[in-house]
Design a protein around this motif. Structure first.
Motif, PDB file in Angstrom:
ATOM      1  N   ARG A 241     -19.670  15.721 122.032  1.00  0.00           N
ATOM      2  CA  ARG A 241     -20.282  16.438 120.894  1.00  0.00           C
ATOM      3  C   ARG A 241     -20.338  17.846 121.378  1.00  0.00           C
ATOM      4  O   ARG A 241     -20.479  18.992 121.120  1.00  0.00           O
ATOM      5  N   ALA A 242     -21.192  17.761 122.794  1.00  0.00           N
ATOM      6  CA  ALA A 242     -21.495  19.023 123.291  1.00  0.00           C
ATOM      7  C   ALA A 242     -20.320  19.915 123.864  1.00  0.00           C
ATOM      8  O   ALA A 242     -20.389  21.181 123.428  1.00  0.00           O
ATOM      9  N   VAL A 243     -19.310  19.350 124.294  1.00  0.00           N
ATOM     10  CA  VAL A 243     -18.112  20.081 124.680  1.00  0.00           C
ATOM     11  C   VAL A 243     -17.591  20.748 123.304  1.00  0.00           C
ATOM     12  O   VAL A 243     -16.976  21.928 123.463  1.00  0.00           O
ATOM     13  N   ALA A 244     -17.526  19.713 122.433  1.00  0.00           N
ATOM     14  CA  ALA A 244     -16.746  20.352 121.076  1.00  0.00           C
ATOM     15  C   ALA A 244     -17.699  21.419 120.372  1.00  0.00           C
ATOM     16  O   ALA A 244     -16.786  22.512 119.808  1.00  0.00           O
TER      17      ALA A 244
ATOM     18  N   SER B  55     -12.155  28.392 120.671  1.00  0.00           N
ATOM     19  CA  SER B  55     -11.128  28.194 119.519  1.00  0.00           C
ATOM     20  C   SER B  55      -9.818  28.007 119.822  1.00  0.00           C
ATOM     21  O   SER B  55      -9.302  28.315 121.049  1.00  0.00           O
ATOM     22  N   LYS B  56      -9.110  27.610 118.784  1.00  0.00           N
ATOM     23  CA  LYS B  56      -7.512  27.530 119.122  1.00  0.00           C
ATOM     24  C   LYS B  56      -7.070  28.927 119.393  1.00  0.00           C
ATOM     25  O   LYS B  56      -6.050  28.901 120.372  1.00  0.00           O
ATOM     26  N   ASN B  57      -7.398  29.825 118.961  1.00  0.00           N
ATOM     27  CA  ASN B  57      -6.924  31.410 119.067  1.00  0.00           C
ATOM     28  C   ASN B  57      -7.299  31.734 120.454  1.00  0.00           C
ATOM     29  O   ASN B  57      -6.144  32.401 121.183  1.00  0.00           O
ATOM     30  N   GLU B  58      -8.390  31.344 121.151  1.00  0.00           N
ATOM     31  CA  GLU B  58      -8.923  31.620 122.233  1.00  0.00           C
ATOM     32  C   GLU B  58      -7.990  30.884 123.434  1.00  0.00           C
ATOM     33  O   GLU B  58      -7.706  31.609 124.374  1.00  0.00           O
ATOM     34  N   LEU B  59      -7.599  29.749 123.094  1.00  0.00           N
ATOM     35  CA  LEU B  59      -6.792  29.277 124.115  1.00  0.00           C
ATOM     36  C   LEU B  59      -5.446  29.356 123.835  1.00  0.00           C
ATOM     37  O   LEU B  59      -4.775  29.750 125.099  1.00  0.00           O
ATOM     38  N   ALA B  60      -5.008  29.941 122.922  1.00  0.00           N
ATOM     39  CA  ALA B  60      -3.785  30.590 122.776  1.00  0.00           C
ATOM     40  C   ALA B  60      -3.565  31.887 123.399  1.00  0.00           C
ATOM     41  O   ALA B  60      -2.601  32.280 124.090  1.00  0.00           O
ATOM     42  N   VAL B  61      -4.613  32.683 123.585  1.00  0.00           N
ATOM     43  CA  VAL B  61      -4.513  33.925 124.230  1.00  0.00           C
ATOM     44  C   VAL B  61      -4.627  33.612 125.718  1.00  0.00           C
ATOM     45  O   VAL B  61      -3.726  34.144 126.556  1.00  0.00           O
TER      46      VAL B  61
ATOM     47  N   SER C 116      -7.945  24.715 130.685  1.00  0.00           N
ATOM     48  CA  SER C 116      -7.038  25.690 129.572  1.00  0.00           C
ATOM     49  C   SER C 116      -5.872  24.705 129.360  1.00  0.00           C
ATOM     50  O   SER C 116      -5.515  25.018 128.282  1.00  0.00           O
ATOM     51  N   ALA C 117      -5.390  24.147 130.037  1.00  0.00           N
ATOM     52  CA  ALA C 117      -4.126  23.202 129.808  1.00  0.00           C
ATOM     53  C   ALA C 117      -4.487  21.941 128.979  1.00  0.00           C
ATOM     54  O   ALA C 117      -3.851  21.759 128.120  1.00  0.00           O
ATOM     55  N   THR C 118      -5.605  21.442 129.174  1.00  0.00           N
ATOM     56  CA  THR C 118      -5.955  20.356 128.270  1.00  0.00           C
ATOM     57  C   THR C 118      -6.771  20.852 126.952  1.00  0.00           C
ATOM     58  O   THR C 118      -6.950  19.754 126.075  1.00  0.00           O
ATOM     59  N   GLY C 119      -7.000  21.923 126.883  1.00  0.00           N
ATOM     60  CA  GLY C 119      -7.750  22.371 125.799  1.00  0.00           C
ATOM     61  C   GLY C 119      -9.110  22.043 125.684  1.00  0.00           C
ATOM     62  O   GLY C 119     -10.018  22.165 124.636  1.00  0.00           O
ATOM     63  N   LEU C 120      -9.676  21.841 126.986  1.00  0.00           N
ATOM     64  CA  LEU C 120     -11.181  21.598 127.013  1.00  0.00           C
ATOM     65  C   LEU C 120     -12.065  23.018 127.709  1.00  0.00           C
ATOM     66  O   LEU C 120     -12.857  22.749 128.040  1.00  0.00           O
ATOM     67  N   ALA C 121     -11.360  24.010 127.845  1.00  0.00           N
ATOM     68  CA  ALA C 121     -11.790  25.069 128.384  1.00  0.00           C
ATOM     69  C   ALA C 121     -13.053  25.562 127.576  1.00  0.00           C
ATOM     70  O   ALA C 121     -13.116  25.616 126.465  1.00  0.00           O
ATOM     71  N   LEU C 122     -14.113  25.889 128.345  1.00  0.00           N
ATOM     72  CA  LEU C 122     -15.386  26.586 127.651  1.00  0.00           C
ATOM     73  C   LEU C 122     -15.428  28.200 128.092  1.00  0.00           C
ATOM     74  O   LEU C 122     -14.549  28.524 128.797  1.00  0.00           O
TER      75      LEU C 122
END
Length: 66
Positions: A9-12, A17-23, A50-56
């Protein structure tokens, strides 16, 4: 609530955002194009959070150049 559930939950809550990951992915592709043009036969691979979508926010972009 289990410790794992609390951590998830903390990571979520803090995840990009999906947009930030796309950039970030777009930036990695740009770097890959430059490297592959400069070094024929080279390949660049995105890995890590960044590849897994877990980047902060503030995370780096991990790239492997082969």
């Amino acid at each position: 609530m289990t410790l794992l559930a609390e951590q998830m939950r903390a990571v979520a809550r803090h995840a990009m955002s999906k947009n930030e990951l796309a950039v970030r992915a777009q930036a990695a592709r740009r770097v890959a194009r430059v490297v592959e043009k400069a070094v024929p036969g080279a390949s660049v691979h995105l890995f890590g959070s960044s590849a897994t979508g877990l980047a902060l926010p503030g995370a780096d972009i991990d790239l492997l150049v082969c």
